[in-house]
Scaffold this motif. Structure first.
Motif, mmCIF file in Angstrom:
data_model
loop_
_atom_site.group_PDB
_atom_site.id
_atom_site.type_symbol
_atom_site.label_atom_id
_atom_site.label_comp_id
_atom_site.label_asym_id
_atom_site.label_seq_id
_atom_site.Cartn_x
_atom_site.Cartn_y
_atom_site.Cartn_z
ATOM 1 N N GLU A 130 8.253 -5.411 6.199
ATOM 2 C CA GLU A 130 7.302 -4.315 5.991
ATOM 3 C C GLU A 130 6.259 -4.704 4.947
ATOM 4 O O GLU A 130 5.083 -4.352 5.069
ATOM 5 N N ARG A 131 6.665 -5.464 3.953
ATOM 6 C CA ARG A 131 5.709 -5.918 2.935
ATOM 7 C C ARG A 131 4.646 -6.820 3.569
ATOM 8 O O ARG A 131 3.467 -6.745 3.222
ATOM 9 N N GLU A 132 5.059 -7.664 4.502
ATOM 10 C CA GLU A 132 4.098 -8.528 5.201
ATOM 11 C C GLU A 132 3.123 -7.686 6.024
ATOM 12 O O GLU A 132 1.929 -7.987 6.078
ATOM 13 N N LEU A 133 3.635 -6.624 6.645
ATOM 14 C CA LEU A 133 2.759 -5.742 7.413
ATOM 15 C C LEU A 133 1.779 -5.008 6.509
ATOM 16 O O LEU A 133 0.622 -4.783 6.886
ATOM 17 N N VAL A 134 2.212 -4.646 5.313
ATOM 18 C CA VAL A 134 1.304 -4.007 4.355
ATOM 19 C C VAL A 134 0.187 -4.986 3.985
ATOM 20 O O VAL A 134 -0.987 -4.602 3.899
ATOM 21 N N GLY A 135 0.527 -6.254 3.780
ATOM 22 C CA GLY A 135 -0.496 -7.265 3.512
ATOM 23 C C GLY A 135 -1.497 -7.360 4.651
ATOM 24 O O GLY A 135 -2.710 -7.481 4.427
ATOM 25 N N LEU A 136 -1.016 -7.293 5.876
ATOM 26 C CA LEU A 136 -1.901 -7.293 7.047
ATOM 27 C C LEU A 136 -2.793 -6.054 7.056
ATOM 28 O O LEU A 136 -3.971 -6.137 7.392
ATOM 29 N N ALA A 137 -2.214 -4.906 6.707
ATOM 30 C CA ALA A 137 -2.993 -3.671 6.661
ATOM 31 C C ALA A 137 -4.109 -3.777 5.619
ATOM 32 O O ALA A 137 -5.220 -3.292 5.844
ATOM 33 N N LEU A 138 -3.827 -4.423 4.492
ATOM 34 C CA LEU A 138 -4.868 -4.617 3.469
ATOM 35 C C LEU A 138 -5.998 -5.500 3.995
ATOM 36 O O LEU A 138 -7.180 -5.223 3.756
ATOM 37 N N GLN A 139 -5.647 -6.558 4.723
ATOM 38 C CA GLN A 139 -6.675 -7.416 5.320
ATOM 39 C C GLN A 139 -7.496 -6.630 6.334
ATOM 40 O O GLN A 139 -8.727 -6.761 6.390
ATOM 41 N N ALA A 140 -6.820 -5.824 7.140
ATOM 42 C CA ALA A 140 -7.513 -5.021 8.149
ATOM 43 C C ALA A 140 -8.425 -4.000 7.494
ATOM 44 O O ALA A 140 -9.525 -3.728 7.994
#
Length: 194
Positions: A130-140
């Motif tokens: 989930e932390r990796e997905l949050v990082g992706l959300a920040l990039q998005a």
């Protein structure tokens, strides 16, 4: 292809765009490359996303929710009306709520980097994949908030449902292949007998 195969479509695209493009079109119609946990694991490896351990159904649901939110928001900023590309059951407001739900689990934090230098980093309140997905959300978030109509594009090649990062302002398709198919289709429409 086996059930856990995931086409590695355009690996040079930013990771949020690669997540959006886990919905793709082929000879058999529109496909979802995140239907199983195995596919999610393979996609994450292809993108170089570290896995803190085996992934599960909850990770798959979170990844799909983020992907669907990103596709809906991308469709909005580029005025994408391709029926096969856009989940019309997900409103823009709900997509924003989903994306903001991911980014709300981290806060900016200024950290020391050397004697007189600092850098912005993030403090996360979630762990694991989930932390990796949050990082992706920040990039998005960055991709969608800074002149997204210039930075993102929807491919209008015949049958295509992909998005792409506009590395050049005149780029109109996800790939040269889609560009060629679009030109051939346009030529055929012009010269077809009535």
């Amino acid at each position: 292809m086996t059930i856990d195969d995931v086409p590695d479509l355009y690996p040079s695209e930013p990771t949020p765009v690669r997540l959006m493009n886990t919905i793709w079109a082929g000879a058999g119609g529109v496909h979802d490359a995140l239907s199983t946990v195995g596919q999610l694991e393979r996609w994450a490896r292809q993108c170089g996303i570290p896995s803190p351990g085996p992934l599960g159904e909850d990770d798959l649901l979170l990844a799909r929710a983020l992907r669907d939110a990103l596709r809906r928001l991308a469709a909005t900023v580029v005025n994408d009306e391709r029926p096969a590309a856009v989940d019309t059951g997900l409103s823009v407001d709900r997509a924003l709520e989903n994306l903001n739900g991911f980014t709300a689990s981290c806060v900016p934090e200024l950290r020391r980097e050397g004697e007189r230098e600092f850098r912005r980093d993030w403090r996360f309140s979630v762990h694991g994949f989930e932390r990796e997905l949050v990082g992706l959300a920040l990039q998005a978030d960055e991709l969608l908030s800074e002149r997204p109509e210039i930075r993102l594009g929807a491919c209008y090649g015949p049958g295509c449902v992909l998005y792409y990062h506009r590395s050049r302002s005149r780029r109109g398709w996800c790939s040269p292949g889609c560009g060629n198919r679009a030109r051939v289709a346009r030529h055929y429409r012009r010269h077809a007998s009535p």
